[in-house]
Structures are given as C-alpha cells and as structure tokens.
Design a protein around this motif. Structure first.
Motif, PDB file in Angstrom:
ATOM      1  N   LEU A  33     -11.013  -8.362   5.388  1.00 42.98           N
ATOM      2  CA  LEU A  33     -10.966  -6.901   5.319  1.00 42.98           C
ATOM      3  C   LEU A  33     -12.401  -6.411   5.423  1.00 42.98           C
ATOM      4  O   LEU A  33     -13.202  -6.633   4.521  1.00 42.98           O
ATOM      5  CB  LEU A  33     -10.327  -6.456   4.005  1.00 42.98           C
ATOM      6  CG  LEU A  33     -10.158  -4.975   3.770  1.00 42.98           C
ATOM      7  CD1 LEU A  33      -9.289  -4.354   4.855  1.00 42.98           C
ATOM      8  CD2 LEU A  33      -9.539  -4.732   2.411  1.00 42.98           C
ATOM      9  N   LYS A  56     -11.603  -1.737   7.944  1.00 42.53           N
ATOM     10  CA  LYS A  56     -11.620  -0.581   7.047  1.00 42.53           C
ATOM     11  C   LYS A  56     -11.861   0.670   7.872  1.00 42.53           C
ATOM     12  O   LYS A  56     -12.578   0.599   8.870  1.00 42.53           O
ATOM     13  CB  LYS A  56     -12.754  -0.717   6.032  1.00 42.53           C
ATOM     14  CG  LYS A  56     -12.627  -1.886   5.107  1.00 42.53           C
ATOM     15  CD  LYS A  56     -13.863  -1.923   4.233  1.00 42.53           C
ATOM     16  CE  LYS A  56     -13.926  -3.173   3.390  1.00 42.53           C
ATOM     17  NZ  LYS A  56     -15.168  -3.238   2.622  1.00 42.53           N
ATOM     18  N   PRO A  57     -11.351   1.778   7.492  1.00 34.94           N
ATOM     19  CA  PRO A  57     -10.394   1.944   6.409  1.00 34.94           C
ATOM     20  C   PRO A  57      -9.018   1.468   6.846  1.00 34.94           C
ATOM     21  O   PRO A  57      -8.649   1.598   8.015  1.00 34.94           O
ATOM     22  CB  PRO A  57     -10.388   3.448   6.152  1.00 34.94           C
ATOM     23  CG  PRO A  57     -10.763   4.057   7.474  1.00 34.94           C
ATOM     24  CD  PRO A  57     -11.672   3.057   8.142  1.00 34.94           C
ATOM     25  N   VAL A  58      -8.296   0.899   5.923  1.00 29.13           N
ATOM     26  CA  VAL A  58      -6.956   0.409   6.218  1.00 29.13           C
ATOM     27  C   VAL A  58      -5.955   1.195   5.371  1.00 29.13           C
ATOM     28  O   VAL A  58      -6.223   1.485   4.208  1.00 29.13           O
ATOM     29  CB  VAL A  58      -6.837  -1.120   5.973  1.00 29.13           C
ATOM     30  CG1 VAL A  58      -7.076  -1.470   4.531  1.00 29.13           C
ATOM     31  CG2 VAL A  58      -5.515  -1.665   6.438  1.00 29.13           C
ATOM     32  N   GLN A  59      -4.849   1.527   5.966  1.00 24.85           N
ATOM     33  CA  GLN A  59      -3.810   2.241   5.218  1.00 24.85           C
ATOM     34  C   GLN A  59      -3.158   1.276   4.229  1.00 24.85           C
ATOM     35  O   GLN A  59      -2.935   0.106   4.540  1.00 24.85           O
ATOM     36  CB  GLN A  59      -2.756   2.795   6.164  1.00 24.85           C
ATOM     37  CG  GLN A  59      -3.276   3.866   7.090  1.00 24.85           C
ATOM     38  CD  GLN A  59      -2.199   4.360   8.039  1.00 24.85           C
ATOM     39  OE1 GLN A  59      -1.167   3.736   8.221  1.00 24.85           O
ATOM     40  NE2 GLN A  59      -2.456   5.494   8.665  1.00 24.85           N
ATOM     41  N   ASN A  60      -2.844   1.775   3.052  1.00 21.22           N
ATOM     42  CA  ASN A  60      -2.215   0.945   2.019  1.00 21.22           C
ATOM     43  C   ASN A  60      -0.973   0.237   2.538  1.00 21.22           C
ATOM     44  O   ASN A  60      -0.760  -0.941   2.261  1.00 21.22           O
ATOM     45  CB  ASN A  60      -1.863   1.783   0.790  1.00 21.22           C
ATOM     46  CG  ASN A  60      -3.071   2.180   0.002  1.00 21.22           C
ATOM     47  OD1 ASN A  60      -4.151   1.618   0.150  1.00 21.22           O
ATOM     48  ND2 ASN A  60      -2.919   3.196  -0.830  1.00 21.22           N
ATOM     49  N   LYS A  61      -0.165   0.962   3.285  1.00 19.59           N
ATOM     50  CA  LYS A  61       1.085   0.393   3.798  1.00 19.59           C
ATOM     51  C   LYS A  61       0.798  -0.811   4.696  1.00 19.59           C
ATOM     52  O   LYS A  61       1.480  -1.835   4.617  1.00 19.59           O
ATOM     53  CB  LYS A  61       1.876   1.453   4.566  1.00 19.59           C
ATOM     54  CG  LYS A  61       3.195   0.973   5.084  1.00 19.59           C
ATOM     55  CD  LYS A  61       3.954   2.087   5.786  1.00 19.59           C
ATOM     56  CE  LYS A  61       5.285   1.570   6.295  1.00 19.59           C
ATOM     57  NZ  LYS A  61       6.080   2.609   6.929  1.00 19.59           N
ATOM     58  N   LEU A  63      -1.896  -2.775   4.664  1.00 19.05           N
ATOM     59  CA  LEU A  63      -2.407  -3.865   3.841  1.00 19.05           C
ATOM     60  C   LEU A  63      -1.280  -4.542   3.056  1.00 19.05           C
ATOM     61  O   LEU A  63      -1.181  -5.773   3.036  1.00 19.05           O
ATOM     62  CB  LEU A  63      -3.485  -3.345   2.890  1.00 19.05           C
ATOM     63  CG  LEU A  63      -4.107  -4.377   1.958  1.00 19.05           C
ATOM     64  CD1 LEU A  63      -4.737  -5.522   2.737  1.00 19.05           C
ATOM     65  CD2 LEU A  63      -5.134  -3.703   1.060  1.00 19.05           C
ATOM     66  N   ILE A  64      -0.426  -3.764   2.460  1.00 23.12           N
ATOM     67  CA  ILE A  64       0.691  -4.326   1.689  1.00 23.12           C
ATOM     68  C   ILE A  64       1.611  -5.150   2.587  1.00 23.12           C
ATOM     69  O   ILE A  64       2.023  -6.253   2.221  1.00 23.12           O
ATOM     70  CB  ILE A  64       1.471  -3.200   0.964  1.00 23.12           C
ATOM     71  CG1 ILE A  64       0.603  -2.624  -0.161  1.00 23.12           C
ATOM     72  CG2 ILE A  64       2.808  -3.698   0.430  1.00 23.12           C
ATOM     73  CD1 ILE A  64       1.122  -1.324  -0.736  1.00 23.12           C
ATOM     74  N   GLU A  65       1.915  -4.649   3.759  1.00 21.34           N
ATOM     75  CA  GLU A  65       2.779  -5.394   4.685  1.00 21.34           C
ATOM     76  C   GLU A  65       2.133  -6.706   5.125  1.00 21.34           C
ATOM     77  O   GLU A  65       2.805  -7.727   5.254  1.00 21.34           O
ATOM     78  CB  GLU A  65       3.134  -4.540   5.899  1.00 21.34           C
ATOM     79  CG  GLU A  65       4.138  -3.448   5.599  1.00 21.34           C
ATOM     80  CD  GLU A  65       5.450  -3.986   5.044  1.00 21.34           C
ATOM     81  OE1 GLU A  65       5.979  -4.983   5.575  1.00 21.34           O
ATOM     82  OE2 GLU A  65       5.945  -3.407   4.062  1.00 21.34           O
ATOM     83  N   LYS A  68       2.366  -9.146   2.163  1.00 21.17           N
ATOM     84  CA  LYS A  68       3.750  -9.616   2.046  1.00 21.17           C
ATOM     85  C   LYS A  68       4.076 -10.627   3.131  1.00 21.17           C
ATOM     86  O   LYS A  68       4.701 -11.657   2.871  1.00 21.17           O
ATOM     87  CB  LYS A  68       4.716  -8.427   2.112  1.00 21.17           C
ATOM     88  CG  LYS A  68       4.762  -7.615   0.846  1.00 21.17           C
ATOM     89  CD  LYS A  68       5.568  -6.342   0.991  1.00 21.17           C
ATOM     90  CE  LYS A  68       7.001  -6.571   1.342  1.00 21.17           C
ATOM     91  NZ  LYS A  68       7.794  -5.326   1.360  1.00 21.17           N
TER      92      LYS A  68
END
Length: 78
Positions: A33, A56-61, A63-65, A68
C-alpha cells in the motif's frame, strides 16, 4: 499491509523479501500500500514478493475486498 517508504533502515520491499524468505512467514500474504504509483515501483514490489499492490489513496471498500480475497485464497490453499 506494507508500505514501500517506512521509517527505519530498511524499505518495505526489503522487509517483504525477508518475510517471504522466512519459512515461518513465507505464506503470509502481503499487500503493498503505497503512494508510489509508477510502473517500475509496482514491478519491483511484485519481484520482492508482494501478493497485491494498491496505491494511496485507496477506498476502504477496495482495501477490504483485497484483504478478504487474500484471506480466502490462503484458506483455500489449506
């Protein structure tokens, strides 16, 4: 999560190589990242052993995906 530019004597890519060389942590997924978005940086990151590369910047969605997806991939390999 590993950034390329971290405080200390080693870069994130050097630490990634060390982690991937360790028998205990070899299979640990690493997401790079970073704010460094150049193609050569991405190429060097994958050569160092990262499993994924996000800028960066990375959207939370996003990063979470990605997290996972790497966890699911590790679970499937067992």
């Amino acid at each position: 999560l590993m950034d390329i530019s971290i405080n200390g004597k080693k870069s994130g890519l050097e630490l990634t190589r060390e982690i991937k060389a360790s028998l205990s942590y070899k299979g640990t997924p690493i997401i790079c990242l970073t704010a460094h978005a150049m193609y050569k940086v991405k190429e060097d990151a994958f050569a160092s052993g990262v499993d994924s590369f996000l800028t960066k910047p990375v959207q939370n969605k996003v990063l979470i995906e990605k997290v996972k997806s790497l966890i699911e991939k590790e679970v499937e390999s067992y």
